[in-house]
Motif scaffolding. Sequence first.
Motif, PDB file in Angstrom:
ATOM      1  N   ASP A  64       0.858  -1.186   0.000  1.00 31.28           N
ATOM      2  CA  ASP A  64       0.000   0.000   0.000  1.00 31.28           C
ATOM      3  C   ASP A  64       0.898   1.241   0.000  1.00 31.28           C
ATOM      4  OD1 ASP A  64      -1.625  -2.177   0.617  1.00 31.28           O
ATOM      5  OD2 ASP A  64      -2.942  -1.011   1.890  1.00 31.28           O
ATOM      6  N   ARG A  86      -8.138  -2.464 -12.203  1.00 30.66           N
ATOM      7  CA  ARG A  86      -7.729  -2.357 -10.813  1.00 30.66           C
ATOM      8  C   ARG A  86      -8.400  -3.449  -9.988  1.00 30.66           C
ATOM      9  NH1 ARG A  86      -8.190   2.681  -6.732  1.00 30.66           N
ATOM     10  NH2 ARG A  86      -6.313   2.000  -5.651  1.00 30.66           N
ATOM     11  N   TYR A  87      -7.614  -4.126  -9.179  1.00 32.51           N
ATOM     12  CA  TYR A  87      -8.175  -5.106  -8.238  1.00 32.51           C
ATOM     13  C   TYR A  87      -7.848  -4.697  -6.812  1.00 32.51           C
ATOM     14  CZ  TYR A  87      -9.100  -8.157 -12.181  1.00 32.51           C
ATOM     15  OH  TYR A  87      -9.571  -8.674 -13.348  1.00 32.51           O
ATOM     16  N   PRO A  88      -8.792  -4.846  -5.864  1.00 34.16           N
ATOM     17  CA  PRO A  88     -10.128  -5.348  -6.121  1.00 34.16           C
ATOM     18  C   PRO A  88     -10.942  -4.375  -6.981  1.00 34.16           C
ATOM     19  CG  PRO A  88      -9.957  -4.475  -3.883  1.00 34.16           C
ATOM     20  CD  PRO A  88      -8.585  -4.429  -4.463  1.00 34.16           C
ATOM     21  N   ARG A 130     -14.084  -2.829  -7.038  1.00 34.42           N
ATOM     22  CA  ARG A 130     -15.092  -2.620  -5.984  1.00 34.42           C
ATOM     23  C   ARG A 130     -16.489  -2.372  -6.530  1.00 34.42           C
ATOM     24  NH1 ARG A 130     -11.907  -0.151  -0.851  1.00 34.42           N
ATOM     25  NH2 ARG A 130      -9.782  -0.513  -1.551  1.00 34.42           N
ATOM     26  N   LEU A 158     -12.798  -4.028   3.753  1.00 35.51           N
ATOM     27  CA  LEU A 158     -11.564  -3.224   3.840  1.00 35.51           C
ATOM     28  C   LEU A 158     -11.783  -1.948   4.654  1.00 35.51           C
ATOM     29  CD1 LEU A 158     -10.151  -3.598   0.204  1.00 35.51           C
ATOM     30  CD2 LEU A 158      -9.142  -4.519   2.309  1.00 35.51           C
ATOM     31  N   PHE A 198     -11.673 -12.190  -2.709  1.00 35.95           N
ATOM     32  CA  PHE A 198     -10.725 -11.461  -3.559  1.00 35.95           C
ATOM     33  C   PHE A 198     -10.445 -12.270  -4.844  1.00 35.95           C
ATOM     34  CE2 PHE A 198      -9.252  -8.833   0.150  1.00 35.95           C
ATOM     35  CZ  PHE A 198      -9.148  -7.602  -0.471  1.00 35.95           C
ATOM     36  N   ARG A 225     -11.387 -11.605  -9.051  1.00 37.24           N
ATOM     37  CA  ARG A 225     -10.552 -11.729 -10.266  1.00 37.24           C
ATOM     38  C   ARG A 225     -11.208 -12.695 -11.248  1.00 37.24           C
ATOM     39  NH1 ARG A 225      -6.847 -10.493  -6.200  1.00 37.24           N
ATOM     40  NH2 ARG A 225      -6.635 -12.597  -5.349  1.00 37.24           N
ATOM     41  N   ARG A 254      -2.570  -4.254  -9.112  1.00 36.12           N
ATOM     42  CA  ARG A 254      -2.727  -5.403  -8.190  1.00 36.12           C
ATOM     43  C   ARG A 254      -3.434  -6.575  -8.859  1.00 36.12           C
ATOM     44  NH1 ARG A 254      -1.345  -4.403  -3.072  1.00 36.12           N
ATOM     45  NH2 ARG A 254      -1.811  -2.395  -2.136  1.00 36.12           N
ATOM     46  N   SER A 305      -0.915  -9.939  -4.897  1.00 34.70           N
ATOM     47  CA  SER A 305      -1.438  -9.261  -3.699  1.00 34.70           C
ATOM     48  C   SER A 305      -2.318 -10.227  -2.928  1.00 34.70           C
ATOM     49  CB  SER A 305      -2.268  -8.027  -4.075  1.00 34.70           C
ATOM     50  OG  SER A 305      -1.449  -6.934  -4.382  1.00 34.70           O
ATOM     51  N   GLY A 306      -3.158 -10.946  -3.672  1.00 32.92           N
ATOM     52  CA  GLY A 306      -4.072 -11.889  -3.021  1.00 32.92           C
ATOM     53  C   GLY A 306      -3.321 -12.882  -2.158  1.00 32.92           C
ATOM     54  N   PHE A 350      -1.054 -10.977   0.846  1.00 31.39           N
ATOM     55  CA  PHE A 350      -1.797 -10.448   1.993  1.00 31.39           C
ATOM     56  C   PHE A 350      -2.354 -11.577   2.861  1.00 31.39           C
ATOM     57  CE2 PHE A 350      -2.140  -5.785   1.950  1.00 31.39           C
ATOM     58  CZ  PHE A 350      -1.442  -5.512   0.776  1.00 31.39           C
ATOM     59  N   SER A 351      -2.847 -12.641   2.219  1.00 27.67           N
ATOM     60  CA  SER A 351      -3.416 -13.733   3.029  1.00 27.67           C
ATOM     61  C   SER A 351      -2.329 -14.554   3.693  1.00 27.67           C
ATOM     62  CB  SER A 351      -4.313 -14.625   2.166  1.00 27.67           C
ATOM     63  OG  SER A 351      -5.482 -13.927   1.827  1.00 27.67           O
ATOM     64  N   LYS A 361      -1.165 -13.204   6.816  1.00 25.34           N
ATOM     65  CA  LYS A 361      -2.033 -13.441   7.987  1.00 25.34           C
ATOM     66  C   LYS A 361      -1.774 -14.808   8.593  1.00 25.34           C
ATOM     67  CE  LYS A 361      -5.944 -10.871   6.045  1.00 25.34           C
ATOM     68  NZ  LYS A 361      -7.281 -11.044   5.425  1.00 25.34           N
ATOM     69  N   GLU A 408      -7.482   2.238   5.887  1.00 16.27           N
ATOM     70  CA  GLU A 408      -8.096   0.934   5.599  1.00 16.27           C
ATOM     71  C   GLU A 408      -7.473  -0.173   6.445  1.00 16.27           C
ATOM     72  OE1 GLU A 408      -8.572   0.021   1.394  1.00 16.27           O
ATOM     73  OE2 GLU A 408     -10.635   0.725   1.617  1.00 16.27           O
ATOM     74  N   TYR A 450      -5.755  -2.941   6.162  1.00 22.00           N
ATOM     75  CA  TYR A 450      -4.408  -3.517   6.116  1.00 22.00           C
ATOM     76  C   TYR A 450      -3.290  -2.492   6.272  1.00 22.00           C
ATOM     77  CZ  TYR A 450      -6.705  -7.680   4.172  1.00 22.00           C
ATOM     78  OH  TYR A 450      -7.494  -8.774   3.963  1.00 22.00           O
TER      79      TYR A 450
HETATM   80  P1  DGP Z   1      -6.080  -0.951  -3.119  1.00 22.49           P
HETATM   81  O1  DGP Z   1      -7.460  -0.663  -3.648  1.00 22.49           O
HETATM   82  O2  DGP Z   1      -5.086  -1.310  -4.194  1.00 22.49           O
HETATM   83  O3  DGP Z   1      -5.589   0.121  -2.155  1.00 22.49           O
HETATM   84  O4  DGP Z   1      -6.229  -2.299  -2.250  1.00 22.49           O
HETATM   85  C1  DGP Z   1      -7.002  -2.290  -1.091  1.00 22.49           C
HETATM   86  C2  DGP Z   1      -6.385  -3.119  -0.041  1.00 22.49           C
HETATM   87  O5  DGP Z   1      -6.666  -4.495  -0.273  1.00 22.49           O
HETATM   88  C3  DGP Z   1      -4.886  -3.024   0.090  1.00 22.49           C
HETATM   89  O6  DGP Z   1      -4.550  -2.991   1.467  1.00 22.49           O
HETATM   90  C4  DGP Z   1      -4.378  -4.294  -0.528  1.00 22.49           C
HETATM   91  C5  DGP Z   1      -5.476  -5.265  -0.275  1.00 22.49           C
HETATM   92  N1  DGP Z   1      -5.623  -6.284  -1.308  1.00 22.49           N
HETATM   93  C6  DGP Z   1      -5.649  -6.111  -2.642  1.00 22.49           C
HETATM   94  N2  DGP Z   1      -5.864  -7.256  -3.266  1.00 22.49           N
HETATM   95  C7  DGP Z   1      -5.986  -8.188  -2.286  1.00 22.49           C
HETATM   96  C8  DGP Z   1      -6.254  -9.584  -2.292  1.00 22.49           C
HETATM   97  O7  DGP Z   1      -6.424 -10.221  -3.338  1.00 22.49           O
HETATM   98  N3  DGP Z   1      -6.307 -10.199  -1.096  1.00 22.49           N
HETATM   99  C9  DGP Z   1      -6.139  -9.523   0.081  1.00 22.49           C
HETATM  100  N4  DGP Z   1      -6.250 -10.210   1.227  1.00 22.49           N
HETATM  101  N5  DGP Z   1      -5.906  -8.219   0.124  1.00 22.49           N
HETATM  102  C10 DGP Z   1      -5.830  -7.566  -1.046  1.00 22.49           C
END
Ligand code: DGP
Length: 252
Positions: free
Chosen positions: A57, A83-85, A87, A99, A114, A118, A139, A143-144, A147-148, A151, A190, A192
């Motif tokens: 981020d 752009r992912y996600p 929204r 988020l 997430f 996609r 992303r 990223s998916g 980020f997971s 955790k 947000e 994360y």
């Molecule tokens: P962004 O819109 O790029 O700022 O992303 C929003 C937040 O979500 C950012 O903290 C990153 C996280 N993120 C993006 N893609 C994924 C994903 O596929 N899985 C997870 N767990 N988090 C994601």
Amino acid sequence: MGAGRPLGAQAGQESVPGSIPGVKRVASAQRLEVGVGNGGSAAFSSRGAFILLEGLDRSGKTSQCERLLAFLTDRQIPAEIWRYPDRRTTVGKMISSYLSKKSELDDATIHLLFAANRWEKREEMEARLRSGCTLIVDRYSFSGIAFSAAKGLDLDWCKAPEVGLIAPDAIFYLQIPPEIAAGRGQYGEERYERLSFQKLVAKQFENLMNDDGRWHVIDAQKGIDEIQRHIQELSLPVIERCHQGAPLLDMR
Ligand code: DGP
């Protein structure tokens, strides 16, 4: 996680003639229809490139995506930003609510949402690429997974739902120390955006990189123009290869 088999590719697939003249102009996508003997046809086509920007981020991905779009558009290379996600979809709205901490979901469920976000765009993504449009993607699966896995979810389990999605042709990882990213504007709004968590995410991203030639680590502390020039220089040959008919690959 890498790029796997060609999508819809057949043995003996050939490049389509034609190139980007002076890398300034692109003719509309060329299609070479090859009969497959069952009344259908397989299309071996020039196509757009899938250019992915990944990073923590506030690493500057969004500004770089916008600049790359302006650069390509200026050269009449068909391109758009994804752009992912995403929204805007029903799934994307659930993600957005999570988020922004308006709803709670367990880690496995949000991971799958997430990925579903996609998957729900996969067909459209393939159609856009095959139409000749280059997609600059902010992303994606990495990223998916990062980020997971940060955790504490099992890495292989995190990768599994991404298999079969379209694989990027080039991945630019905007590398930034998490402490520097944390000092950039609006950080902390947000779910994360916590320094301790972003440090774990950075480690996961670095584990995911490999030397298959698609990953490029970009120093995101450099000036915005210098970063952009670097991305442009590395993107143009990729776009040219795709224009010449490099097969579309899926994630494996
Ligand atoms: P962004 O819109 O790029 O700022 O992303 C929003 C937040 O979500 C950012 O903290 C990153 C996280 N993120 C993006 N893609 C994924 C994903 O596929 N899985 C997870 N767990 N988090 C994601």
